[in-house]
Structures are given as C-alpha cells and as structure tokens.
Motif scaffolding. Structure first.
Motif, short mmCIF file in Angstrom:
data_model
loop_
_atom_site.label_atom_id
_atom_site.label_comp_id
_atom_site.label_asym_id
_atom_site.label_seq_id
_atom_site.Cartn_x
_atom_site.Cartn_y
_atom_site.Cartn_z
N UNK A 1 4.31 -2.25 33.43
CA UNK A 1 3.65 -0.94 33.41
C UNK A 1 4.60 0.21 33.07
N UNK A 2 5.53 -0.06 32.17
CA UNK A 2 6.55 0.91 31.77
C UNK A 2 6.64 0.93 30.25
N UNK A 3 6.60 2.12 29.66
CA UNK A 3 6.76 2.24 28.21
C UNK A 3 8.24 2.13 27.84
N UNK A 4 8.53 1.31 26.83
CA UNK A 4 9.88 1.17 26.29
C UNK A 4 9.85 1.45 24.79
N UNK A 5 10.89 2.10 24.32
CA UNK A 5 11.05 2.33 22.88
C UNK A 5 11.80 1.14 22.29
N UNK A 6 11.10 0.35 21.49
CA UNK A 6 11.69 -0.82 20.84
C UNK A 6 11.91 -0.49 19.36
N UNK A 7 13.17 -0.53 18.93
CA UNK A 7 13.51 -0.30 17.53
C UNK A 7 14.07 -1.59 16.93
N UNK A 8 13.88 -1.75 15.62
CA UNK A 8 14.35 -2.96 14.96
C UNK A 8 14.67 -2.64 13.51
N UNK A 9 15.68 -3.33 13.00
CA UNK A 9 16.07 -3.23 11.61
C UNK A 9 16.09 -4.63 11.02
N UNK A 10 15.15 -4.89 10.13
CA UNK A 10 15.09 -6.17 9.43
C UNK A 10 15.62 -5.96 8.01
N UNK A 11 16.78 -6.49 7.74
CA UNK A 11 17.39 -6.42 6.41
C UNK A 11 17.38 -7.83 5.83
N UNK A 12 16.28 -8.19 5.17
CA UNK A 12 16.14 -9.53 4.66
C UNK A 12 17.19 -9.93 3.64
N UNK A 13 17.40 -9.11 2.58
CA UNK A 13 18.42 -9.46 1.58
C UNK A 13 19.82 -9.51 2.17
N UNK A 14 20.08 -8.68 3.20
CA UNK A 14 21.39 -8.65 3.83
C UNK A 14 21.57 -9.62 4.97
N UNK A 15 20.53 -10.43 5.28
CA UNK A 15 20.59 -11.46 6.33
C UNK A 15 20.88 -10.87 7.71
N UNK A 16 20.46 -9.63 7.94
CA UNK A 16 20.82 -8.94 9.17
C UNK A 16 19.58 -8.51 9.94
N UNK A 17 19.69 -8.61 11.28
CA UNK A 17 18.66 -8.10 12.19
C UNK A 17 19.36 -7.34 13.30
N UNK A 18 18.83 -6.17 13.64
CA UNK A 18 19.34 -5.38 14.76
C UNK A 18 18.18 -4.98 15.65
#
Length: 317
Positions: free
Chosen positions: A246-263
């Motif tokens: 019952x708590x709001x969280x700010x979830x951010x994500x960076x999907x860089x498919x060509x760069x093979x990176x996820x944050x």
C-alpha cells in the motif's frame, strides 16, 4: 490521459482475462537453488519455458504501511498511502487524446508515451496481452479510484498467469511508472514490467523482466532464466530492495537493447545490483506492465503516471 509522439499500428480495443497457471524456470542466475519461471502457455500458445527446480513456499507480505525502500547500503524514502478504494471502472480503450497531469513527468518529458490515467477509459494505445485472452480484459484490468498524482490509476488484478498491458517502443528507451501493491514484495517469482522483442505473447521472443523474487526486487531474462537479485545474488529473503504494501514507489528503467544494457532505479536511486551490460543486443518492440505470475501468490497492483521517453524522465515532484 495520454498521447504518442510517433504513430503506431495498434490492435483493437482493450479487453482481458485471467489465465491459469505457470511453471518454473530453471535457475541460471547468480545464486544457488531456486529459479524463476519458464511459463506454461495458456490456450492458443506454445511454451518456450525450460522447466527446472521450483522454489518452494510463497510468502505473501503483510499489508503494512512502513515507508522506505532499503537496498544494500542505500535507503530511500517513499510516501505511504492508504489501500486503494474499490469500485473500479472497466477500461475500454479509446481515450488517446488527453494530456498528462501537470508536473507528473519530471524534467525528461515523455517523447514516446505518457498518461496519468485521469480519463474515463484506458488509453487506446495500451493493448492487453496475451492477445488470445483479450476478450475478457475488463475482468482483470480496470481504472481504479485511487491515484498517485490524481484520482485514478490502472488496477491489475493479478490472479492468473499473465495479465499485461503493452505499447510499442523503440529498441532503446527510458521509462517511469509509479507502482503500488496490496502485499509486500513476495518470495515467489512474478513480473511487474518488461521489455520484449516479441509480439506481446508471454511465450514469444525475449523478455527482460523487472519484478519480485526471494522477497526483493529482481531482474530476469526469460529465455535462459538468467537473474539478478537486488541483494547481490544470495537466494534468500535477506537484503535487497523491499517494497512494502500500500505504498507508491517510483520505478524507473532504462532498456538499451542495441547497447545490451538495463538499468533500474527506485525512488530516484539506482539499484546497482540490477545493472547489466551484457544482455543483448536486442531489438525491443513492446513495453509491458501489469502482473505475470510464475510461482508467486496473487496480488493486486496499481500503476500511475506512466512516462516513456528517449531520455530519463525522473520521478518528478
């Protein structure tokens, strides 16, 4: 409310349904025993899961309102809210011209898509997947009278295998969404959001999934079940990023498919243990949010203030 910065070819109006069951992925992550989920397909779809040893015992979180997100060595604050009210309005799609609430997208804007869901129906850009269950979407995806920045949010009743909303994205993108659950983060493995190279079916293409496992936030790759746990890889409920009920969280994500990176970021702080630089390269086609259950318990999820952009959006005021 929503708009697109580029045109996409979309499916028919949103609908939804529950679907039964799922199996377990074999573990090829960084820990020991305990995998995540090679899904068993529902009717009309074939399974590409690998099977394997399942973790046993699902622990559902208590409905506490303790604030804060705790990572290994990092604690960030988060506002607590009361449980969402009932009486949701079934979303039917079609509300694609409304604007985003003032200030809700932070400094990065939303060059791909954004919505604060304050309209009378779900944005038509968001389509339910898997497609073969689209006829009963309103049973599981609704607009609810509880919001993060306003009076509405998307409620996902997570009681089946897969109930996800998807929208086309480029192969590299940033995103932000506020998320809330009626249980604390669970021991079993479930997905909240994902990027996929496929057509939206949970058993087609590669899926890079952010969700829960071993009572903490995790990152999981579908095809080989590679997994990153936010406690650094120990398959136990000790440590890692904990999301309380019952708590709001700010979830951010960076999907860089060509760069093979996820944050991955929670409340503005990067979860370094979920940063990968060798998953890919991939050509992502869709971003998905909702609930996908492999061997966890049922739960209700709420999503609000979704923003997808070419640049980091931020958590906003």
């Amino acid at each position: 409310m929503s708009f697109l910065a580029r045109s996409f070819s979309l499916f028919a109006a949103l609908t939804l349904a529950s679907v039964a069951g799922c199996g377990d992925d074999s573990s090829s992550g960084t820990g020991g025993a305990g995998g995540s989920g090679g899904e068993t397909a529902g009717p009309g779809s074939s399974s590409s899961g690998t099977g394997g040893a399942a973790t046993s015992g699902v622990t559902t979180g208590s409905a506490t309102t303790t604030t804060g997100v705790t990572t290994t060595g990092v604690t960030t604050g988060s506002a607590t809210t009361s449980a969402a009210t009932t009486g949701a309005t079934t979303g039917t799609g079609g509300d694609a011209t409304t604007s985003t609430a003032s200030g809700s997208t932070g400094s990065g804007g939303c060059s791909i898509f954004c919505s604060d869901f304050e309209g009378g129906s779900l944005p038509s850009e968001l389509q339910f997947f898997p497609e073969y269950l689209r006829a009963s979407a309103g049973d599981y995806v609704t607009l609810d009278s509880s919001g993060h920045s306003g009076s509405r949010s998307v409620k996902v009743t997570g009681s089946g295998f897969s109930q996800m909303l998807g929208i086309p994205v480029p192969s590299a993108f940033w995103g932000r969404v506020y998320v809330k659950s009626d249980t604390a983060i669970q021991m079993g493995h479930n997905t909240y959001v994902a990027a996929t190279t496929g057509n939206g079916d949970p058993n087609e293409g590669e899926h890079i999934r952010i969700g829960e496992h071993q009572c903490q936030l995790e990152l999981n790759r579908k095809t080989d079940d590679a997994e990153k746990l936010s406690n650094g890889g120990t398959y136990s409920c000790d440590g890692g990023v904990k999301l309380t009920a019952n708590t709001w969280y700010c979830l951010e994500f960076n999907y860089n498919g060509p760069g093979s990176e996820v944050r991955v970021f929670v409340d503005g702080t990067e979860v370094e243990q979920l940063h990968v630089t060798n998953w890919g390269p991939y050509d992502y086609k869709l971003f998905k949010l909702g609930f996908e259950k492999y061997h966890g318990g049922n739960k209700n999820m709420w999503y609000d203030d979704l923003a997808l952009s070419a640049e980091r959006v931020g958590c906003g005021p």
